[in-house]
Design a protein around this motif. Structure first.
Motif, PDB file in Angstrom:
ATOM      1  N   ILE A 196     -13.373  -6.012  -2.152  1.00  0.00           N
ATOM      2  CA  ILE A 196     -13.423  -6.118  -0.692  1.00  0.00           C
ATOM      3  C   ILE A 196     -12.016  -6.228  -0.122  1.00  0.00           C
ATOM      4  O   ILE A 196     -11.671  -5.577   0.869  1.00  0.00           O
ATOM      5  N   ALA A 197     -11.186  -7.051  -0.765  1.00  0.00           N
ATOM      6  CA  ALA A 197      -9.824  -7.257  -0.280  1.00  0.00           C
ATOM      7  C   ALA A 197      -9.033  -5.958  -0.279  1.00  0.00           C
ATOM      8  O   ALA A 197      -8.312  -5.652   0.680  1.00  0.00           O
ATOM      9  N   THR A 198      -9.160  -5.194  -1.335  1.00  0.00           N
ATOM     10  CA  THR A 198      -8.396  -3.949  -1.419  1.00  0.00           C
ATOM     11  C   THR A 198      -9.063  -2.814  -0.647  1.00  0.00           C
ATOM     12  O   THR A 198      -8.399  -1.839  -0.281  1.00  0.00           O
ATOM     13  N   LEU A 199     -10.357  -2.930  -0.395  1.00  0.00           N
ATOM     14  CA  LEU A 199     -11.033  -1.928   0.437  1.00  0.00           C
ATOM     15  C   LEU A 199     -10.471  -1.953   1.853  1.00  0.00           C
ATOM     16  O   LEU A 199     -10.367  -0.905   2.513  1.00  0.00           O
ATOM     17  N   ILE A 200     -10.078  -3.126   2.328  1.00  0.00           N
ATOM     18  CA  ILE A 200      -9.497  -3.250   3.666  1.00  0.00           C
ATOM     19  C   ILE A 200      -8.245  -2.387   3.784  1.00  0.00           C
ATOM     20  O   ILE A 200      -8.089  -1.598   4.730  1.00  0.00           O
ATOM     21  N   LEU A 201      -7.355  -2.507   2.797  1.00  0.00           N
ATOM     22  CA  LEU A 201      -6.122  -1.710   2.840  1.00  0.00           C
ATOM     23  C   LEU A 201      -6.397  -0.248   2.509  1.00  0.00           C
ATOM     24  O   LEU A 201      -5.695   0.639   3.004  1.00  0.00           O
ATOM     25  N   MET A 202      -7.409   0.021   1.696  1.00  0.00           N
ATOM     26  CA  MET A 202      -7.762   1.401   1.398  1.00  0.00           C
ATOM     27  C   MET A 202      -8.113   2.151   2.678  1.00  0.00           C
ATOM     28  O   MET A 202      -7.721   3.312   2.865  1.00  0.00           O
ATOM     29  N   VAL A 203      -8.838   1.485   3.574  1.00  0.00           N
ATOM     30  CA  VAL A 203      -9.238   2.109   4.837  1.00  0.00           C
ATOM     31  C   VAL A 203      -8.101   2.076   5.850  1.00  0.00           C
ATOM     32  O   VAL A 203      -7.736   3.096   6.436  1.00  0.00           O
ATOM     33  N   ALA A 204      -7.515   0.892   6.026  1.00  0.00           N
ATOM     34  CA  ALA A 204      -6.482   0.746   7.049  1.00  0.00           C
ATOM     35  C   ALA A 204      -5.165   1.392   6.641  1.00  0.00           C
ATOM     36  O   ALA A 204      -4.411   1.886   7.483  1.00  0.00           O
TER      37      ALA A 204
ATOM     38  N   ALA B 243       7.784  -1.434   1.399  1.00  0.00           N
ATOM     39  CA  ALA B 243       6.494  -1.324   2.086  1.00  0.00           C
ATOM     40  C   ALA B 243       5.346  -1.364   1.078  1.00  0.00           C
ATOM     41  O   ALA B 243       4.318  -2.018   1.304  1.00  0.00           O
ATOM     42  N   ALA B 244       5.518  -0.666  -0.045  1.00  0.00           N
ATOM     43  CA  ALA B 244       4.489  -0.657  -1.086  1.00  0.00           C
ATOM     44  C   ALA B 244       4.326  -2.054  -1.697  1.00  0.00           C
ATOM     45  O   ALA B 244       3.198  -2.503  -1.955  1.00  0.00           O
ATOM     46  N   LEU B 245       5.454  -2.718  -1.926  1.00  0.00           N
ATOM     47  CA  LEU B 245       5.408  -4.076  -2.471  1.00  0.00           C
ATOM     48  C   LEU B 245       4.696  -5.022  -1.509  1.00  0.00           C
ATOM     49  O   LEU B 245       3.899  -5.874  -1.935  1.00  0.00           O
ATOM     50  N   ALA B 246       4.961  -4.869  -0.214  1.00  0.00           N
ATOM     51  CA  ALA B 246       4.295  -5.702   0.790  1.00  0.00           C
ATOM     52  C   ALA B 246       2.791  -5.465   0.789  1.00  0.00           C
ATOM     53  O   ALA B 246       2.001  -6.405   0.952  1.00  0.00           O
ATOM     54  N   CYS B 247       2.387  -4.210   0.576  1.00  0.00           N
ATOM     55  CA  CYS B 247       0.951  -3.903   0.488  1.00  0.00           C
ATOM     56  C   CYS B 247       0.319  -4.620  -0.701  1.00  0.00           C
ATOM     57  O   CYS B 247      -0.784  -5.175  -0.600  1.00  0.00           O
ATOM     58  N   GLY B 248       1.012  -4.590  -1.839  1.00  0.00           N
ATOM     59  CA  GLY B 248       0.503  -5.287  -3.009  1.00  0.00           C
ATOM     60  C   GLY B 248       0.405  -6.789  -2.794  1.00  0.00           C
ATOM     61  O   GLY B 248      -0.579  -7.424  -3.210  1.00  0.00           O
ATOM     62  N   LEU B 249       1.413  -7.359  -2.148  1.00  0.00           N
ATOM     63  CA  LEU B 249       1.384  -8.791  -1.844  1.00  0.00           C
ATOM     64  C   LEU B 249       0.250  -9.137  -0.887  1.00  0.00           C
ATOM     65  O   LEU B 249      -0.374 -10.195  -0.998  1.00  0.00           O
ATOM     66  N   TRP B 250       0.000  -8.240   0.065  1.00  0.00           N
ATOM     67  CA  TRP B 250      -1.109  -8.441   0.997  1.00  0.00           C
ATOM     68  C   TRP B 250      -2.438  -8.500   0.247  1.00  0.00           C
ATOM     69  O   TRP B 250      -3.256  -9.394   0.472  1.00  0.00           O
ATOM     70  N   ASN B 251      -2.650  -7.550  -0.658  1.00  0.00           N
ATOM     71  CA  ASN B 251      -3.877  -7.561  -1.448  1.00  0.00           C
ATOM     72  C   ASN B 251      -3.988  -8.838  -2.269  1.00  0.00           C
ATOM     73  O   ASN B 251      -5.056  -9.469  -2.338  1.00  0.00           O
TER      74      ASN B 251
END
Length: 340
Positions: free
Chosen positions: A137-145, A116-124
């Motif tokens: 901006i890209a990582t702010l999206i995952l920071m909030v969501a 799951a963590a790896l998928a988050c990194g790939l998403w960013n």
């Protein structure tokens, strides 16, 4: 001609000063003891508690070196911890005499959490490399969501973990040393060797200094950048396992809170340039140790925890000024300038 100070001089000097200050306030600060074959002491506690930050900061170092940034690592820590806690289970098996059992095999829970963590990194990385978004901006999206995703996984509850084998990650010992510290040291050492013994370190520096020139020179900047974000997510996932194992629970709302800021501070304290290109894993580890030692210093001096961030900011400000060649040159001119 005066030779410049080594890159790690000021981080080493800062850490030594903090340790000396603690030793002067607490005479037993440097004392180490052995109980049941395990090392105990303030220095061991600092190593153990700095392990999650050192891992996250190591991943952040490589991302920043390639002109990136990841401010979602705290949320990824929460997602990893929540995933592991849900898969392991948070109840005792009363039919088996209050024996703690895991809902799924431990190896599956660990791999799922890291996946799951790896998928988050790939998403960013996909948002930065594929969609062309600015890293912040890209990582702010995952920071909030991401924090919300972690709360969805845990149904908004703090999950208590009862499975003792899982506790070894954050509380166990290997050869007398906390396992978390050993794990962090092994991973960071392996990454250091990979950067030194392969062209990867050179590629990262080239991307950070001039991405266009690196691409023209044949460096595959896009897949390397994607891999760096994935690695950063994976490091945050391992940190999430350590944190949740240490406290024996998963708190989606508070796990990894403000960890992204501490990671950036550790990176900058270690001499890595936020503009990319120049980086130092060893300096990052020193930065993580400085932050954890500073926290211990504040508590030992009896300073209220509310002002912890103020002291931390003041230290960072001072160290960053000392690392600035322009600032030191200005001070030197003022000191050596003849009086009118």
């Amino acid at each position: 001609m005066k030779r410049p100070l080594p890159t790690l001089f000021w981080p080493c000097a800062t850490l030594a000063l903090l340790i000396a200050l603690n030793a002067s306030v607490n005479p037993g600060f440097l004392t180490l003891s052995v109980r049941d074959g395990h090392l105990y002491g303030n220095l061991i506690d600092i190593l153990n508690r700095a392990a999650p930050l050192a891992l996250v900061a190591a991943g952040m170092t490589l991302v920043i070196a390639a002109r990136g940034l990841d401010i979602s690592v705290g949320a990824v820590v929460a997602i990893s911890a929540a995933t592991a806690a849900v898969l392991i289970g948070g109840t005792l098996n009363m039919d088996a005499g209050a024996e703690a059992t895991s809902r799924f095999p431990l190896w599956f829970a660990l791999f799922a959490a890291l996946g799951a963590a790896l998928a988050c990194g790939l998403w960013n990385g996909a948002l930065v490399v594929g969609a062309g978004m600015q890293p912040i901006i890209a990582t702010l999206i995952l920071m909030v969501a991401g924090r919300g995703v972690a709360q969805l996984i845990t149904s908004g509850q703090i999950l208590t973990i009862y499975y003792p084998p899982y506790f070894y990650i954050g509380n166990g010992f290997l050869a007398g040393v906390p396992f978390a510290a050993v794990l962090a040291a092994v991973i960071i050492a392996a990454v250091h060797l990979a950067l030194k013994l392969t062209p990867l370190g050179l590629y990262i520096r080239a991307i950070g200094i001039n991405p266009l020139a690196a691409r023209i020179a044949g460096v595959r900047a896009r897949p390397i950048t994607l891999a760096l974000y994935a690695f950063c997510g994976l490091m945050a996932g391992i940190a999430g396992l350590i944190v949740s194992s240490n406290v024996k629970s998963a708190d989606a709302n508070n796990a990894g809170q403000l960890l992204e800021l501490d990671a950036i501070l550790a990176v900058t304290l270690g001499g890595t340039q936020l503009t990319g290109g120049r980086f130092s894993l060893a300096g990052t580890v020193l930065g993580a140790l400085i932050i954890q030692t500073l926290t211990s210093t504040i508590y030992s001096l009896g300073v209220p925890p509310e002002v912890n961030l103020v002291f931390k900011a003041a230290l960072i400000f001072a160290v960053m000024l000392l690392q600035s060649t322009e600032f030191r040159a200005t001070v030197r001119k003022l000191v050596t300038r003849p009086a009118d």
